[in-house]
Design a protein around this motif. Structure first.
Motif, mmCIF file in Angstrom:
data_model
loop_
_atom_site.group_PDB
_atom_site.id
_atom_site.type_symbol
_atom_site.label_atom_id
_atom_site.label_comp_id
_atom_site.label_asym_id
_atom_site.label_seq_id
_atom_site.Cartn_x
_atom_site.Cartn_y
_atom_site.Cartn_z
ATOM 1 N N PHE A 67 -10.745 13.982 3.285
ATOM 2 C CA PHE A 67 -10.314 13.077 2.215
ATOM 3 C C PHE A 67 -11.194 11.842 2.167
ATOM 4 O O PHE A 67 -11.995 11.578 3.057
ATOM 5 C CB PHE A 67 -8.830 12.724 2.347
ATOM 6 N N TYR A 113 -6.269 11.610 11.834
ATOM 7 C CA TYR A 113 -5.139 10.727 11.526
ATOM 8 C C TYR A 113 -3.869 11.259 12.198
ATOM 9 O O TYR A 113 -3.024 10.490 12.637
ATOM 10 C CB TYR A 113 -5.004 10.568 10.005
ATOM 11 N N TYR A 134 -2.896 -3.474 2.544
ATOM 12 C CA TYR A 134 -2.548 -2.419 3.495
ATOM 13 C C TYR A 134 -1.668 -2.959 4.621
ATOM 14 O O TYR A 134 -0.641 -2.397 4.942
ATOM 15 C CB TYR A 134 -3.822 -1.797 4.088
ATOM 16 N N LYS A 181 -14.212 12.106 7.934
ATOM 17 C CA LYS A 181 -12.878 11.756 7.439
ATOM 18 C C LYS A 181 -12.044 13.021 7.254
ATOM 19 O O LYS A 181 -11.850 13.501 6.131
ATOM 20 C CB LYS A 181 -13.025 10.960 6.132
ATOM 21 N N ARG A 220 -7.674 8.427 -4.329
ATOM 22 C CA ARG A 220 -7.627 9.330 -3.168
ATOM 23 C C ARG A 220 -8.151 10.724 -3.541
ATOM 24 O O ARG A 220 -7.425 11.550 -4.073
ATOM 25 C CB ARG A 220 -6.182 9.405 -2.661
ATOM 26 N N PRO A 259 -6.678 2.536 10.849
ATOM 27 C CA PRO A 259 -7.473 3.172 9.806
ATOM 28 C C PRO A 259 -8.566 2.237 9.284
ATOM 29 O O PRO A 259 -8.801 2.127 8.087
ATOM 30 C CB PRO A 259 -6.430 3.462 8.730
ATOM 31 N N GLY A 266 -11.256 7.569 0.342
ATOM 32 C CA GLY A 266 -10.470 6.490 -0.234
ATOM 33 C C GLY A 266 -11.428 5.479 -0.816
ATOM 34 O O GLY A 266 -12.382 5.073 -0.157
ATOM 35 N N THR A 274 -11.527 0.198 3.152
ATOM 36 C CA THR A 274 -11.152 0.169 1.733
ATOM 37 C C THR A 274 -9.721 -0.322 1.568
ATOM 38 O O THR A 274 -9.446 -1.233 0.779
ATOM 39 C CB THR A 274 -11.307 1.574 1.121
ATOM 40 N N ALA A 275 -8.798 0.281 2.327
ATOM 41 C CA ALA A 275 -7.393 -0.118 2.210
ATOM 42 C C ALA A 275 -7.184 -1.505 2.813
ATOM 43 O O ALA A 275 -6.532 -2.365 2.218
ATOM 44 C CB ALA A 275 -6.506 0.906 2.897
ATOM 45 N N PHE A 303 0.860 -1.184 0.000
ATOM 46 C CA PHE A 303 0.000 0.000 0.000
ATOM 47 C C PHE A 303 0.892 1.230 0.000
ATOM 48 O O PHE A 303 1.182 1.812 1.031
ATOM 49 C CB PHE A 303 -0.923 -0.006 1.222
ATOM 50 N N TYR A 305 -6.066 2.320 -6.018
ATOM 51 C CA TYR A 305 -6.581 3.127 -4.910
ATOM 52 C C TYR A 305 -6.826 4.541 -5.418
ATOM 53 O O TYR A 305 -6.003 5.107 -6.153
ATOM 54 C CB TYR A 305 -5.567 3.151 -3.760
#
Ligand code: PLP
Ligand code: COI
Length: 340
Positions: free
Chosen positions: A56, A188, A155, A183, A125, A222, A58, A282-283, A11, A123
């Motif tokens: 953001f 993060y 990931y 998000k 973004r 995450p 994903g 998702t990741a 990833f 992916y």
């Protein structure tokens, strides 16, 4: 384009041909622009740099056996970006503009959508930032919406093998009535210290506890957490948890496969009663959790065989992937097939 070894992708970021961008100014969004630059030129006073006005998303595009490219639940990401932007007082692109940008950036970078057999995916973004000359703490007047892509592999380095995670004893990722459910980049940043501590100690990520009482399971790095026991898929419910599109999909699939689904508080003590556990997103797709360590209390909880994913994690994973790659009919209406 340099040859990519799809099967060894992790990833990480791989440069592609193009990204797409548009700008909000004077009350309206510009048309999409295509760029081959990896750089942004923004004012140093931009609110995204100082006051965290950043949202953001994903999502992923998958290449099927039929060579067609499929997008998974793109409108859900569009709506979540609208919800995020609304909460931190930003202007968001409409669902239509978001979708147009996603379709365009994938079409422009078709050759970076990994082949079917590789198991990798593209992916995507999308992100939204407050820009413009400003110093005061107030919503920006101008915004930039950008979408770039990168082919990715798993990931967590274990891929679909059980991973070990650390229970975060102290730090919070999000405040009880804060921004955990949306998000924004700030969540993060707040979680990065715990993630790094977990990595240094040999874990793939940290599981957070609820920030008010420190009693209940919250986010798993995450990704969302789920546990399985007695034919039931259990996942935490809380204002501080991001409503994961993957988790929502897995809940539907679980019901469809005959599991009961419970979305509720999960006390830490309940962990040891789960037959299987996983992180989903998702990741992460589904990353089976083999072990959770509570280092403060010297407690280690194991789920099934630490080397092999459990039965339900495997079934859920296979079913989700089959829908995403188009191996199975899209009975839930989650997939958008792009035109050739
Ligand atoms: N929780 C957090 C904190 C995340 O960053 C993500 C990733 O997007 C998820 C959960 C999973 O959400 P989704 O399945 O929509 O990707
Ligand atoms: C995703 O799963 O899309 C995420 O956003 C996780 C990411 C922070 C790596």
């Amino acid at each position: 384009m340099e040859k990519i070894d799809w099967s060894t992708l992790s990833f990480g970021y791989t440069k592609t041909h193009y990204n797409v961008r548009c700008y909000y100014k004077d009350g309206q969004w510009s048309a999409l622009e295509v760029s081959d630059s990896e750089m942004l030129n923004i004012h140093m006073g931009s609110t995204c740099l100082h006051y965290g006005q950043e949202a953001f998303e994903g999502l992923k595009a998958f290449r099927g056996k039929d060579d067609k490219i499929r997008l998974f639940r793109c409108e859900e990401n569009a709506q979540r970006m609208i919800d995020t932007a609304d909460y931190i007082m930003m202007q968001a692109p409409s669902v239509e503009l978001f979708t147009e940008a996603i379709v365009k950036v994938v079409e422009l970078n078709k050759e970076f959508v990994p082949p079917y057999e590789s198991g990798a995916s593209l992916y995507i973004r999308p992100f939204l930032i407050g820009v413009g000359a400003q110093i005061g703490v107030s919503p920006a007047k101008e915004y930039m919406f950008v979408v770039f892509v990168s082919p990715v592999g798993p990931y967590f380095k274990e891929g679909f093998k059980p991973t070990k995670v650390m229970l975060e004893p102290y730090f919070d990722r999000a405040a009880p009535n804060g921004t955990g459910h949306i998000k924004v980049g700030g969540n993060y940043a707040a979680g990065m210290r715990s993630g790094e501590i977990a990595h240094q100690k040999g874990y793939s990520t940290a599981i957070f506890l609820d920030s008010k009482e420190k009693k209940y399971i919250d986010e798993c790095g995450p990704a969302n957490f789920f546990g399985i026991k007695d034919g039931t898929y259990v996942t935490p419910f809380s204002h501080t948890i991001l409503p994961s599109i993957t988790n929502n999909s897995l809940m539907e699939i679980a019901k469809d496969m005959g599991l009961k689904v419970e979305r509720r508080l999960i006390p830490v003590e309940e962990l040891s009663t789960f037959e299987e556990a996983g992180a989903c997103g998702t990741a992460a797709v589904i990353s089976p959790i083999g072990q959770i360590d509570d280092l403060e209390n010297n407690v280690s909880i194991q789920f099934g065989n630490p080397e092999v994913a459990g039965e339900w994690c495997t079934k859920l994973y296979n079913r989700l992937r089959a829908i995403q790659y188009g191996d199975e009919a899209d009975k839930f209406g989650w997939v958008k097939v792009l035109e050739d």
